[in-house]
Design an enzyme around this catalytic site. Structure first.
Site, PDB file in Angstrom:
ATOM      1  N   LYS A  97      47.678  49.042  54.274  1.00  0.00           N
ATOM      2  CA  LYS A  97      48.160  48.706  52.932  1.00  0.00           C
ATOM      3  C   LYS A  97      49.333  49.588  52.510  1.00  0.00           C
ATOM      4  O   LYS A  97      50.063  49.257  51.581  1.00  0.00           O
ATOM      5  CB  LYS A  97      47.025  48.751  51.919  1.00  0.00           C
ATOM      6  CG  LYS A  97      46.045  47.619  52.146  1.00  0.00           C
ATOM      7  CD  LYS A  97      45.075  47.417  51.005  1.00  0.00           C
ATOM      8  CE  LYS A  97      44.216  46.186  51.202  1.00  0.00           C
ATOM      9  NZ  LYS A  97      43.261  46.300  52.325  1.00  0.00           N
TER      10      LYS A  97
HETATM   11  C1  LIG Z   1      42.616  45.189  53.003  1.00  0.00           C
HETATM   12  C2  LIG Z   1      42.050  45.497  54.335  1.00  0.00           C
HETATM   13  C3  LIG Z   1      41.735  44.478  55.280  1.00  0.00           C
HETATM   14  C4  LIG Z   1      41.860  43.009  54.963  1.00  0.00           C
HETATM   15  O1  LIG Z   1      43.197  42.567  54.914  1.00  0.00           O
HETATM   16  P1  LIG Z   1      43.554  41.200  54.198  1.00  0.00           P
HETATM   17  O2  LIG Z   1      45.036  41.100  54.224  1.00  0.00           O
HETATM   18  O3  LIG Z   1      43.002  41.297  52.797  1.00  0.00           O
HETATM   19  O4  LIG Z   1      42.895  40.104  54.962  1.00  0.00           O
HETATM   20  C5  LIG Z   1      41.282  44.853  56.534  1.00  0.00           C
HETATM   21  N1  LIG Z   1      41.099  46.161  56.853  1.00  0.00           N
HETATM   22  C6  LIG Z   1      41.370  47.149  55.980  1.00  0.00           C
HETATM   23  C7  LIG Z   1      41.124  48.555  56.385  1.00  0.00           C
HETATM   24  C8  LIG Z   1      41.860  46.865  54.698  1.00  0.00           C
HETATM   25  O5  LIG Z   1      42.105  47.867  53.837  1.00  0.00           O
END
Ligand SMILES: *Cc1c(COP(=O)(O)O)cnc(C)c1O
Length: 433
Positions: free
Chosen positions: A107
């Site tokens: 993220k």
């Molecule tokens: C947010 C997140 C996901 C999921 O990603 P999406 O784009 O919402 O499908 C997977 N793994 C981690 C560690 C995350 O923080």
């Protein structure tokens, strides 16, 4: 590039307006009007380009002309300033490690890019922008670190007292400068309600330029397509040129949508795998054709505990526009027990340490590869195992080393302002700053 809402396909907004608003007023999601075409020159030169050079070519078509080439170049250089290595696990399986950013999760990519877009936009405005975020933990830290030190944007984070982990609290509160953390005597929902009220408060909004940093913002999800190109070019550098499958451990499906965008520009990805935990709404949809959202259930891969994935609207739109896409995605779901076994077995067999989200991704990939011997596979490793050390240390019966980004946070003090669960108090705080 212009953007339309999935709910009203005949009205268009600019890239900067879409980034500032985050969500269209009709509650749809913004979609780019076209998928940019990337030249064959780009694809033949990609192996030689740095990560930020790739990012510039991929993202410029989405953000011009609102942003100049120079602005986009600066934004991508500051966003992609950490490594995204492709690590070989076995001859046919590779891990794309997305966790080398400041908060050790993928993220960081979207948060850093959005932050710099908003900063560039607000440079031309009289007033600073104020980003409001309510968080139950992880979003707050990625947003705080993404926006840290920018001169035209302030960030205010609301988090529930006593309900985030010590590490998460430290990550949000240790920064200072343009990041302010409010520790609210209430729940996550109380925090979210205060933020919602502020956005509906016209008098307040006439005095302060407010914006949000939600994950469905175009400036958060589009930059995520960059690492798919980076994965494929690293795979080619490894001499792997046959069919490729990429497994995406998914929750809200932002990562998956970004990967499909990459494929539509001409990137050679033959198969996508939607790997989910017990929250298997999307794999069920792929099998039955019926989308039926459900309340989420708690799992070890908790960033994927989503019962009504918000990017489904975008996927649906893509499937309408490009029906052939649907046949390039296979969905699987795995239990916590399978996830723990995978962490254990992978470490014993190869020495590689997975986090629970990456483990779900690897399980999906292995299931697919078993039946498709002519493929090479990549799974996205979306978080550093140390972020989920309670699970990983228990399964492996060993203590994980703390990476330097985290050590740095642990060494700093928490700075926060206590706040009652009371909208008027929050409003007064915002007005008097
Ligand atoms: C947010 C997140 C996901 C999921 O990603 P999406 O784009 O919402 O499908 C997977 N793994 C981690 C560690 C995350 O923080």
């Amino acid at each position: 590039m212009k953007y339309y809402s999935t709910k009203s396909t005949n009205k268009f907004t600019s890239a900067s307006e879409s980034a500032i608003l985050g969500l269209p007023p009709d509650n749809g999601l913004y979609m780019p009007e076209t998928i940019p075409h990337l030249s064959s020159d780009f694809f033949s030169n990609i192996k030689k380009m740095s990560l930020s050079e790739k990012a510039f070519h991929i993202l410029a078509p989405y953000f011009e002309p609102d942003f100049t080439k120079e602005e986009i170049k600066k934004i991508v250089e500051e966003t992609f300033n950490f490594e995204i290595p492709l690590v070989k696990i076995t001859d046919r399986v590779f891990s794309l490690e997305l966790y080398h950013g400041p908060t050790l999760a993928f993220k960081d990519v979207g948060a850093r890019f959005l932050a710099r877009c908003l900063n560039a936009i607000s440079k031309n405005e009289k007033q600073k922008l104020t980003v409001l975020v309510a968080t139950s933990g992880d979003t707050g830290s990625a947003v705080a670190h993404g926006f840290y030190g920018l001169d035209h944007v302030d960030v205010i984070i609301l988090y529930p007292d006593g309900r985030v982990s010590d590490l998460q609290e430290r990550q949000m509160t240790c920064l200072g400068k343009n990041i302010t953390a409010l520790k609210v005597k209430g729940s996550f929902d109380d925090c979210q309600n205060m933020v919602k009220k502020a956005f509906l408060d016209n008098e307040l909004r006439s005095q302060i330029s407010l914006t949000s940093a939600n994950s469905i913002n175009i400036a958060r999800f589009l930059p995520q397509s960059v690492y798919y190109y980076h994965a494929i070019s690293q795979l080619e550098n490894e001499g792997k040129e046959g069919k490729v499958a990429i497994s995406v451990p998914s929750g809200n499906y932002g990562n998956m949508t970004a990967g499909l965008f990459a494929k539509l520009t001409g990137l050679k990805i033959d198969q996508f795998i939607a790997s989910s935990n017990a929250n298997k709404i999307f794999p069920d949809y792929l099998n039955s054709g019926i989308y039926s959202p459900k309340p989420s259930v708690k799992t070890l891969s908790n960033a994927m505990d989503v019962g009504d994935p918000s990017n489904f609207q975008r996927l649906e739109r893509l499937f309408n526009l490009y029906p052939e896409l649907k046949s390039t995605i296979t969905g699987f779901s795995f239990s916590d027990n399978e996830t723990m076994k995978c962490i254990d077995k992978t470490y014993k067999d190869t020495g590689y340490i997975l986090d629970p989200h990456g483990a779900v991704g690897l399980l999906g990939l292995e299931t697919f590869l078993e039946k498709n011997q002519d493929y090479t596979g990549v799974f996205l490793e979306t978080a550093h195992p140390v972020k989920f050390n309670e699970t990983v240390e228990k399964v492996l019966d060993k203590t994980l080393e703390i990476p330097e980004q985290l050590q740095d946070v642990l060494d700093r003090d928490k700075k926060f302002i206590p706040l009652d669960n009371d909208y008027e108090a929050f409003r007064t705080f915002l007005m008097e700053r």
